[in-house]
Design an enzyme around this catalytic site. Structure first.
Site, PDB file in Angstrom:
ATOM      1  N   HIS A   1      45.458  -3.788   4.951  1.00 35.26           N
ATOM      2  CA  HIS A   1      46.579  -4.087   4.059  1.00 35.26           C
ATOM      3  C   HIS A   1      47.894  -3.759   4.776  1.00 35.26           C
ATOM      4  O   HIS A   1      48.070  -2.635   5.278  1.00 35.26           O
ATOM      5  CB  HIS A   1      46.493  -3.253   2.784  1.00 35.26           C
ATOM      6  CG  HIS A   1      45.436  -3.694   1.824  1.00 35.26           C
ATOM      7  ND1 HIS A   1      44.657  -4.801   2.017  1.00 35.26           N
ATOM      8  CD2 HIS A   1      45.044  -3.151   0.634  1.00 35.26           C
ATOM      9  CE1 HIS A   1      43.812  -4.932   0.989  1.00 35.26           C
ATOM     10  NE2 HIS A   1      44.038  -3.944   0.142  1.00 35.26           N
TER      11      HIS A   1
ATOM     12  N   ARG B   1      47.795 -11.616  -1.928  1.00 33.44           N
ATOM     13  CA  ARG B   1      46.584 -11.753  -1.119  1.00 33.44           C
ATOM     14  C   ARG B   1      46.868 -12.707   0.034  1.00 33.44           C
ATOM     15  O   ARG B   1      47.423 -13.796  -0.167  1.00 33.44           O
ATOM     16  CB  ARG B   1      45.435 -12.295  -1.978  1.00 33.44           C
ATOM     17  CG  ARG B   1      44.088 -12.289  -1.273  1.00 33.44           C
ATOM     18  CD  ARG B   1      43.511 -10.891  -1.174  1.00 33.44           C
ATOM     19  NE  ARG B   1      43.113 -10.369  -2.484  1.00 33.44           N
ATOM     20  CZ  ARG B   1      42.849  -9.081  -2.717  1.00 33.44           C
ATOM     21  NH1 ARG B   1      42.941  -8.183  -1.743  1.00 33.44           N
ATOM     22  NH2 ARG B   1      42.491  -8.683  -3.916  1.00 33.44           N
TER      23      ARG B   1
ATOM     24  N   CYS C   1      43.406   1.071  -2.941  1.00 33.05           N
ATOM     25  CA  CYS C   1      43.557   0.949  -1.494  1.00 33.05           C
ATOM     26  C   CYS C   1      45.018   0.749  -1.072  1.00 33.05           C
ATOM     27  O   CYS C   1      45.468   1.334  -0.077  1.00 33.05           O
ATOM     28  CB  CYS C   1      42.682  -0.178  -0.966  1.00 33.05           C
ATOM     29  SG  CYS C   1      42.793  -1.722  -1.904  1.00 33.05           S
TER      30      CYS C   1
ATOM     31  N   GLU D   1      46.833  -5.184 -10.007  1.00 36.05           N
ATOM     32  CA  GLU D   1      47.171  -4.427  -8.803  1.00 36.05           C
ATOM     33  C   GLU D   1      48.548  -3.782  -8.885  1.00 36.05           C
ATOM     34  O   GLU D   1      48.731  -2.612  -8.527  1.00 36.05           O
ATOM     35  CB  GLU D   1      47.080  -5.345  -7.588  1.00 36.05           C
ATOM     36  CG  GLU D   1      47.035  -4.625  -6.263  1.00 36.05           C
ATOM     37  CD  GLU D   1      45.665  -4.075  -5.928  1.00 36.05           C
ATOM     38  OE1 GLU D   1      45.509  -3.520  -4.831  1.00 36.05           O
ATOM     39  OE2 GLU D   1      44.748  -4.193  -6.770  1.00 36.05           O
TER      40      GLU D   1
ATOM     41  N   GLN E   1      47.795  -8.172   1.213  1.00 32.56           N
ATOM     42  CA  GLN E   1      46.502  -7.522   1.089  1.00 32.56           C
ATOM     43  C   GLN E   1      45.352  -8.376   1.603  1.00 32.56           C
ATOM     44  O   GLN E   1      45.258  -9.568   1.333  1.00 32.56           O
ATOM     45  CB  GLN E   1      46.258  -7.120  -0.366  1.00 32.56           C
ATOM     46  CG  GLN E   1      47.282  -6.102  -0.838  1.00 32.56           C
ATOM     47  CD  GLN E   1      47.068  -5.635  -2.263  1.00 32.56           C
ATOM     48  OE1 GLN E   1      48.038  -5.410  -2.972  1.00 32.56           O
ATOM     49  NE2 GLN E   1      45.825  -5.472  -2.689  1.00 32.56           N
TER      50      GLN E   1
ATOM     51  N   ASN F   1      41.865  -1.109   4.543  1.00 34.51           N
ATOM     52  CA  ASN F   1      41.671  -0.977   3.102  1.00 34.51           C
ATOM     53  C   ASN F   1      40.277  -0.560   2.674  1.00 34.51           C
ATOM     54  O   ASN F   1      40.115   0.105   1.649  1.00 34.51           O
ATOM     55  CB  ASN F   1      42.039  -2.301   2.408  1.00 34.51           C
ATOM     56  CG  ASN F   1      41.310  -3.487   2.986  1.00 34.51           C
ATOM     57  OD1 ASN F   1      41.530  -3.853   4.152  1.00 34.51           O
ATOM     58  ND2 ASN F   1      40.444  -4.108   2.202  1.00 34.51           N
TER      59      ASN F   1
ATOM     60  N   GLY G   1      27.249  -3.651  -2.658  1.00 34.95           N
ATOM     61  CA  GLY G   1      28.548  -4.302  -2.541  1.00 34.95           C
ATOM     62  C   GLY G   1      29.257  -3.942  -1.247  1.00 34.95           C
ATOM     63  O   GLY G   1      28.784  -3.108  -0.461  1.00 34.95           O
TER      64      GLY G   1
ATOM     65  N   GLY H   1      39.553  -6.653   0.210  1.00 38.39           N
ATOM     66  CA  GLY H   1      39.921  -5.911  -0.993  1.00 38.39           C
ATOM     67  C   GLY H   1      39.422  -6.562  -2.264  1.00 38.39           C
ATOM     68  O   GLY H   1      39.335  -5.917  -3.311  1.00 38.39           O
TER      69      GLY H   1
END
Length: 343
Positions: A240, A233, A148, A200, A174, A321, A12, A178
């Protein structure tokens, strides 16, 4: 002495960032990569969809991926880049088997006997490890780093606590990374801002209270600070940005705040930046594209520090982040544990 390390969830985005940062690490040698069952037995370099830099580091290319099972992982320390639901099942198995688990996952961050640590903020919380091992009967243990967004925020809040910090309001902007890869669909985020990131805001409101709390010998007494968050987002790849409003129990000047930010000292660790907080004077900084790589991505940048009423201030803070907010945070925690002879 170099410690052998592994990565759980190696393919990932955060797993890749771990591998990138560990490739030339002076204290840690990458020896094991664990991934999902369909990837087991395949060479990392041939299987991974590598996206964090130009090439897969040479040290990782020929490593055959193994199951996420302690029996197959050859390491002293494992860095967990697992999704929370998988981490909840897998991480305790490694801790029970004697591994040091440095986790970026959210599964155990708020557990009463699990340290949630930012080395420059609350290194004393590592004393909770002994409580955890006693409570759970484990030979190993789990140490977590925060969300983060929380890391960037709390690094900026730590120097303000001694000025009488009472309340915090934060609006985050963000980055797409992320959300992992492939992350947010392009048609959802292009020409758009998404004013909701599931779970979040709860993390950003809860985690700072543990991080800024006090260890009483058995548990963490949470800080008496009110945090309110709104998370969004935005179409930025990395970095971020957060708009922060803080209130104190007295009047605090802009100059006092600047001096406090600049007083947060780095630790003498391989991944530590030269400056933890960089204060910018320009009226239009920080910006992700210009400031996210400061301190190799391990510094945060603060700017636009202004008065907000008699006892308040407002400012912008920005940090990388996936580096300071994820992989770099876990690596720094592991480095601190080596320095403190916990490992």
């Amino acid at each position: 002495m170099r410690y052998s390390v592994g990565v759980l969830g190696a393919t990932g985005m955060v797993g890749q960032k771990f591998i990138q940062m560990l490739a030339d690490h002076p204290w840690f040698k990458l020896t094991s990569l664990a991934a999902s069952e369909r990837r087991v037995g395949k060479k990392y370099g041939e299987e991974v969809d590598w996206i964090v830099s130009q090439d897969v580091p040479d040290i990782a290319k020929d490593i055959e991926m193994v199951p996420m099972d302690p029996k197959y992982v050859d390491a002293d320390i494992v860095f967990s880049a697992l999704p929370s639901d998988i981490a909840r099942e897998v991480e305790p198995k490694f801790a029970e088997a004697g591994f040091v688990v440095a986790s970026n996952a959210s599964a155990y961050r708020m557990a009463e006997d699990v340290p949630l640590v930012i080395p420059e903020v609350n290194p004393e919380h590592l004393r909770l490890i002994e409580v955890q091992k006693k409570n759970r009967g484990w030979d190993g243990f789990i140490v977590t780093n925060p969300n983060c967004t929380t890391i960037v925020l709390v690094l900026s809040l730590k120097p303000l606590v001694d000025l009488g910090l009472k309340t915090v309001r934060v609006a985050s902007m963000q980055a797409l990374s992320g959300a992992g890869y492939p992350g947010v669909p392009s048609l959802a985020i292009t020409d758009n801002v998404i004013p909701f990131i599931k779970g979040e805001e709860d993390k950003v409101e809860a985690e700072p209270l543990k991080l800024l709390g006090k260890f009483d010998g058995q548990k963490i007494e949470f800080a008496n600070i009110k945090v309110s968050a709104s998370c969004h987002r935005v179409p930025v790849i990395d970095g971020h940005t957060e708009a922060v409003w803080v209130e104190f129990d007295r009047s605090v000047s802009v100059e006092e705040a600047k001096a406090a930010f600049e007083s947060l000292k780095p630790l003498d660790l391989p991944t530590s930046p030269e400056k933890v907080i960089i204060v910018r004077e320009e009226p239009d900084r920080p910006q992700p594209r210009l400031d996210r790589d400061a301190g190799n991505g391990m510094s945060i940048t603060v700017g636009r520090i202004r008065k907000d009423g008699e006892n308040g201030l407002k400012y912008i803070v920005m940090g990388h982040n996936t580096v300071r907010g994820a992989a770099g945070a876990s690596i720094l925690n592991a480095e601190l544990m080596v320095k403190e002879k916990i490992i």
